[in-house]
Design a protein around this motif. Structure first.
Motif, mmCIF file in Angstrom:
data_model
loop_
_atom_site.group_PDB
_atom_site.id
_atom_site.type_symbol
_atom_site.label_atom_id
_atom_site.label_comp_id
_atom_site.label_asym_id
_atom_site.label_seq_id
_atom_site.Cartn_x
_atom_site.Cartn_y
_atom_site.Cartn_z
ATOM 1 N N LEU A 4 0.859 -1.182 0.000
ATOM 2 C CA LEU A 4 0.000 0.000 0.000
ATOM 3 C C LEU A 4 0.894 1.230 0.000
ATOM 4 N N VAL A 5 0.605 2.159 -0.893
ATOM 5 C CA VAL A 5 1.433 3.357 -1.013
ATOM 6 C C VAL A 5 0.553 4.596 -0.926
ATOM 7 N N GLU A 6 0.812 5.413 0.103
ATOM 8 C CA GLU A 6 0.049 6.652 0.277
ATOM 9 C C GLU A 6 0.709 7.786 -0.495
ATOM 10 N N SER A 7 -0.101 8.742 -0.888
ATOM 11 C CA SER A 7 0.392 9.971 -1.507
ATOM 12 C C SER A 7 -0.608 11.086 -1.248
ATOM 13 N N GLY A 8 -0.169 12.316 -1.490
ATOM 14 C CA GLY A 8 -1.072 13.452 -1.368
ATOM 15 C C GLY A 8 -0.888 14.301 -0.130
ATOM 16 N N SER A 21 -4.342 9.654 -1.217
ATOM 17 C CA SER A 21 -4.619 8.454 -1.996
ATOM 18 C C SER A 21 -3.830 7.288 -1.422
ATOM 19 N N CYS A 22 -4.387 6.104 -1.535
ATOM 20 C CA CYS A 22 -3.709 4.876 -1.112
ATOM 21 C C CYS A 22 -3.839 3.888 -2.254
ATOM 22 N N MET A 78 -7.821 3.797 -2.606
ATOM 23 C CA MET A 78 -8.696 4.378 -1.600
ATOM 24 C C MET A 78 -8.299 5.836 -1.413
ATOM 25 N N TYR A 79 -9.275 6.657 -1.048
ATOM 26 C CA TYR A 79 -9.017 8.091 -0.916
ATOM 27 C C TYR A 79 -9.482 8.612 0.448
ATOM 28 N N TRP A 108 -0.250 -2.435 5.787
ATOM 29 C CA TRP A 108 -0.087 -1.023 6.127
ATOM 30 C C TRP A 108 0.821 -0.329 5.112
ATOM 31 N N GLY A 109 0.524 0.935 4.850
ATOM 32 C CA GLY A 109 1.410 1.751 4.037
ATOM 33 C C GLY A 109 2.500 2.363 4.889
#
Length: 118
Positions: A4-8, A21-22, A78-79, A108-109
């Motif tokens: 899982l990679v989060e951004s934003g 974002s995930c 996912m947002y 988990w990210g």
């Protein structure tokens, strides 16, 4: 294994907005639930919001009416839309996913920093 990679994340002024974002490395269709957690310095990690495979949502009282969680299965993403941000929303935000009902989150990210400051 799922990644899982989060951004934003980033720096925003009070009252501003961000969308996290995930992105998952495989289909999220089969996850029972996905969620966003956050952890501020010196604080315990807390659940911000979660969403089930049936798209039922749940929010922490502190973010109700300001944050919206959603998932787009076709994009494996996912947002978390965050509006009316406050300095107390400052934290590292993590996305998580679980495979089975009532179980711990399996995946988990790495987290993304959100800082709300003028």
């Amino acid at each position: 294994q799922v990644q899982l990679v989060e951004s934003g994340g980033g720096l925003v002024q009070p009252g501003g907005s961000l969308r996290l974002s995930c992105a998952a490395s495989r289909s999220i269709f089969w996850f029972n639930a996905m969620g966003w957690y956050r952890q501020a310095p010196g604080e315990e990690r807390e659940l911000v919001a979660d969403i089930t495979s049936g798209t039922s949502t749940n929010y922490a009282d502190s973010v109700k009416g300001r944050f919206t969680i959603s998932r787009e299965n076709a994009k494996n993403t996912m947002y978390l839309q965050m509006n009316s941000l406050k300095p107390e929303d400052t934290a590292v935000y993590y996305c998580a996913a679980r495979s089975y009902p009532y179980s711990d989150y399996d995946y988990w990210g790495q987290g993304t920093q959100v800082t709300v400051s003028s």
